[in-house]
Scaffold this active site. Sequence first.
Site, short mmCIF file in Angstrom:
data_model
loop_
_atom_site.label_atom_id
_atom_site.label_comp_id
_atom_site.label_asym_id
_atom_site.label_seq_id
_atom_site.Cartn_x
_atom_site.Cartn_y
_atom_site.Cartn_z
N SER A 1 0.83 -1.19 0.00
CA SER A 1 0.00 0.00 0.00
C SER A 1 0.87 1.26 0.00
O SER A 1 1.68 1.46 -0.90
CB SER A 1 -0.95 -0.04 1.20
OG SER A 1 -1.91 0.99 1.17
N HIS B 1 -2.55 -1.33 -4.17
CA HIS B 1 -4.00 -1.34 -4.28
C HIS B 1 -4.52 0.10 -4.22
O HIS B 1 -3.75 1.03 -4.01
CB HIS B 1 -4.65 -2.22 -3.21
CG HIS B 1 -4.44 -1.75 -1.79
ND1 HIS B 1 -4.86 -2.46 -0.70
CD2 HIS B 1 -3.85 -0.64 -1.27
CE1 HIS B 1 -4.56 -1.82 0.41
NE2 HIS B 1 -3.95 -0.72 0.09
#
Length: 214
Positions: A113, A138
């Site tokens: 992330s 993501h």
Amino acid sequence: MSDERREGLAPEIEATGLVPMVVEQSARGERAYDIYSRLLKERVIFLVGPVEDHMANLIVAQLLFLESENPDKDIHIYINSPGGAVTAGLAIYDTMQFIKPDVSTVCIGQAASMGALLLTGGTKGKRYALPNSRMMIHQPLGGFQGQATDVDIHAREILDMRDRLNRIMAHHTGQDMETIARDTDRDNFMSPDTACEYGLVDAVLADRKALDQA
């Protein structure tokens, strides 16, 4: 007594789980540092754990301090993070881009992330991953409860932030926005070799000799 320094781990840290202390001895006497402060002298920063405001402030302060110490010498950030708050991560990212020294990034363990964005945000050609590390990208996560109008405002903010993060990722990886949007639609895990092909990192390092050749 020789001026040459002698270093060793303080014995009281054995099997305690505390941060190790490094004792330096010289003709001027002894001085003890925690291991992270000692490595900071070598321009090494550890970015470990969830990215949040307090951690971001510490990382930003270390980056600014090392720039003031020597604006022409590289800074090395070792990353092992599951990600975290977008605003905290962007504070670190913006500082990495703002300061004069090149910032080398190394993934140890995981960079997921926001951790992955900070990894790829290092200086081009100086972004690395160790052989058994993992990377994951993501889209940003978020949730909000409240009046319908406020929910709509926050939803639009999340979408705007997603586009901003995708632009940053595209800039550093060389991928186009459409590819980044598709690949971050769901959790997308990458091995070091895949991350290197994708452009998240520039090389996979098995040892320091590989770093010299990179």
